[in-house]
Design a protein around this motif. Structure first.
Motif, PDB file in Angstrom:
ATOM      1  N   VAL A 271     -18.636  -2.891  23.224  1.00 37.94           N
ATOM      2  CA  VAL A 271     -19.238  -2.013  22.228  1.00 37.94           C
ATOM      3  C   VAL A 271     -19.812  -0.771  22.906  1.00 37.94           C
ATOM      4  N   GLY A 272     -20.235   0.180  22.103  1.00 40.31           N
ATOM      5  CA  GLY A 272     -20.789   1.423  22.633  1.00 40.31           C
ATOM      6  C   GLY A 272     -19.948   2.629  22.276  1.00 40.31           C
ATOM      7  N   GLY A 273     -18.657   2.397  21.914  1.00 35.66           N
ATOM      8  CA  GLY A 273     -17.825   3.467  21.405  1.00 35.66           C
ATOM      9  C   GLY A 273     -17.890   3.472  19.883  1.00 35.66           C
ATOM     10  N   LYS A 274     -17.092   4.325  19.263  1.00 36.47           N
ATOM     11  CA  LYS A 274     -17.091   4.376  17.801  1.00 36.47           C
ATOM     12  C   LYS A 274     -16.421   3.151  17.192  1.00 36.47           C
ATOM     13  N   LYS A 275     -15.548   2.500  17.956  1.00 37.69           N
ATOM     14  CA  LYS A 275     -14.923   1.263  17.524  1.00 37.69           C
ATOM     15  C   LYS A 275     -15.010   0.247  18.655  1.00 37.69           C
ATOM     16  N   PRO A 276     -15.296  -1.023  18.353  1.00 42.98           N
ATOM     17  CA  PRO A 276     -15.325  -2.038  19.411  1.00 42.98           C
ATOM     18  C   PRO A 276     -13.915  -2.319  19.932  1.00 42.98           C
ATOM     19  N   VAL A 277     -13.846  -2.900  21.108  1.00 35.81           N
ATOM     20  CA  VAL A 277     -12.562  -3.236  21.724  1.00 35.81           C
ATOM     21  C   VAL A 277     -12.504  -4.744  21.936  1.00 35.81           C
ATOM     22  N   VAL A 278     -11.427  -5.386  21.473  1.00 33.88           N
ATOM     23  CA  VAL A 278     -11.244  -6.824  21.654  1.00 33.88           C
ATOM     24  C   VAL A 278     -10.615  -7.063  23.025  1.00 33.88           C
ATOM     25  N   LEU A 279     -11.289  -7.843  23.855  1.00 35.27           N
ATOM     26  CA  LEU A 279     -10.720  -8.242  25.142  1.00 35.27           C
ATOM     27  C   LEU A 279     -10.735  -9.751  25.237  1.00 35.27           C
ATOM     28  N   THR A 280      -9.624 -10.327  25.624  1.00 29.84           N
ATOM     29  CA  THR A 280      -9.573 -11.773  25.841  1.00 29.84           C
ATOM     30  C   THR A 280      -9.060 -12.036  27.251  1.00 29.84           C
ATOM     31  N   SER A 281      -9.697 -12.971  27.925  1.00 32.44           N
ATOM     32  CA  SER A 281      -9.303 -13.340  29.276  1.00 32.44           C
ATOM     33  C   SER A 281      -8.279 -14.473  29.230  1.00 32.44           C
ATOM     34  N   ARG A 282      -7.414 -14.539  30.232  1.00 33.03           N
ATOM     35  CA  ARG A 282      -6.445 -15.635  30.314  1.00 33.03           C
ATOM     36  C   ARG A 282      -7.147 -16.989  30.382  1.00 33.03           C
ATOM     37  N   ALA A 283      -8.345 -17.008  30.973  1.00 30.67           N
ATOM     38  CA  ALA A 283      -9.061 -18.271  31.129  1.00 30.67           C
ATOM     39  C   ALA A 283      -9.803 -18.684  29.861  1.00 30.67           C
ATOM     40  N   ASP A 284      -9.940 -17.772  28.911  1.00 29.88           N
ATOM     41  CA  ASP A 284     -10.636 -18.111  27.672  1.00 29.88           C
ATOM     42  C   ASP A 284      -9.819 -19.100  26.849  1.00 29.88           C
ATOM     43  N   SER A 285     -10.520 -19.948  26.117  1.00 34.07           N
ATOM     44  CA  SER A 285      -9.835 -20.880  25.218  1.00 34.07           C
ATOM     45  C   SER A 285      -9.323 -20.128  23.996  1.00 34.07           C
ATOM     46  N   ASP A 286      -8.403 -20.766  23.257  1.00 32.99           N
ATOM     47  CA  ASP A 286      -7.922 -20.161  22.009  1.00 32.99           C
ATOM     48  C   ASP A 286      -9.090 -19.916  21.061  1.00 32.99           C
ATOM     49  N   GLU A 287     -10.038 -20.838  21.063  1.00 31.18           N
ATOM     50  CA  GLU A 287     -11.208 -20.703  20.200  1.00 31.18           C
ATOM     51  C   GLU A 287     -12.005 -19.455  20.560  1.00 31.18           C
ATOM     52  N   SER A 288     -12.205 -19.213  21.852  1.00 36.97           N
ATOM     53  CA  SER A 288     -12.965 -18.043  22.284  1.00 36.97           C
ATOM     54  C   SER A 288     -12.239 -16.750  21.935  1.00 36.97           C
TER      55      SER A 288
END
Length: 300
Positions: A271-288
């Motif tokens: 966050v901090g820009g005019k639109k948030p950015v979705v980032l997902t890590s390879r190690a994150d679960s599908d739920e995360s």
């Protein structure tokens, strides 16, 4: 309405924001497409996928993702995919971007170009909301994955970003604990000095919409018993809504400790820009990954 759990975020987005569209840059990645699949299964939002169209379709078939109602737009390189995804957000065709098979710096370098009009001049950073079994409410933590060693000025922006998130979650006056290794100011530990300055800036009205105090050690930021035992008299002590970490190392270690040792659920967004950015890590679960999408949509 105050949001008390990650599942509430997902339900709120499904019920009130499901028409939102995420533009995925460089979507030819099985991890990213599994996240898209998860979101489509619960009808969370819409997608436009940018990248190698043949690879996207091939991976989709392999994982069982039905792309019938998903628009796929070919891009010859990840950079081109990032540019087209960010352009779609800038012109209102999509509501927010998501990082696919490219680095965080690659997508953000495009996002921050003046031509797209998405930057605010303030610090952008990763904000995470954790649902922790042994804590009595959602806990927001900044920054675990973007700003390496924030300056005092950047910490003000990071606090303001986290407070904005807390407001979106229905916390009217979030309690912000600026965390270090101990709860006393020690000139040899710059994080404690900056924490005291930030607390004074709040008292002087330079930081608004919240209560800021510090420095805190971790125990007395989140435990009333620890705060009482150490004689700390503060509205924030033991009841923090937001933890501001001293640097990315502390933030990242806490993030992974909560996930792997404390079975915490999390949702995150830049966050901090005019639109948030979705980032997902390879190690994150599908739920995360699903949580990150819903969280970012809510922040948008």
């Amino acid at each position: 309405m105050k949001i008390e759990s990650i599942s509430q975020i997902i339900e709120l987005v499904k019920n009130e924001h499901k028409s939102k569209t995420i533009a995925v840059a460089a979507a030819e990645d099985d991890v990213v497409l599994k996240a898209v699949q998860k979101a489509k299964e619960i009808d969370l939002c819409n997608f436009i996928l940018y990248g190698d169209k043949v690879k996207i379709q091939q991976i989709s078939e392999e994982i069982g993702l039905d792309t019938t109602n998903i628009e796929i737009r070919n891009a010859s390189t990840p950079l081109e995919a990032a540019k087209r995804a960010i352009q779609a957000v800038a012109n209102g065709e999509a509501d927010l971007p998501m990082k696919g098979k490219l680095t965080t710096s690659e997508i953000l370098s495009v996002y921050l170009k003046d031509e797209y009009g998405l930057k605010t001049g303030k610090t952008m950073n990763l904000v995470c909301a954790f649902e922790i079994p042994r804590y009595h409410k959602l806990l927001i933590i900044s920054d675990a994955g973007m700003v390496i060693a924030p300056t005092l000025e950047q910490k003000v922006d990071i606090i303001n970003n986290a407070v904005s998130v807390a407001h979106k979650l229905g916390v009217e006056t979030p309690k912000v604990a600026v965390v270090g290794a101990l709860e006393q100011v020690n000139p040899k530990m710059p994080a404690t000095v900056e924490a005291a300055i930030l607390a004074q800036m709040y008292r002087r009205g330079q930081i608004k919409g919240c209560i800021v105090d510090g420095p805190f050690a971790m125990d007395n930021a989140i435990s009333k018993e620890a705060a009482i035992h150490k004689g700390i008299n503060s509205k924030v002590a033991g009841d923090a809504d937001i933890l501001i970490m001293p640097d990315i190392e502390a933030g990242n270690i806490l993030y992974k400790t909560l996930v792997y040792f404390a079975d915490a659920k999390l949702a995150s967004s830049i966050v901090g820009g005019k639109k948030p950015v979705v980032l997902t890590s390879r190690a994150d679960s599908d739920e995360s990954k699903l949580n990150a999408m819903a969280f970012s949509i809510l922040m948008s």
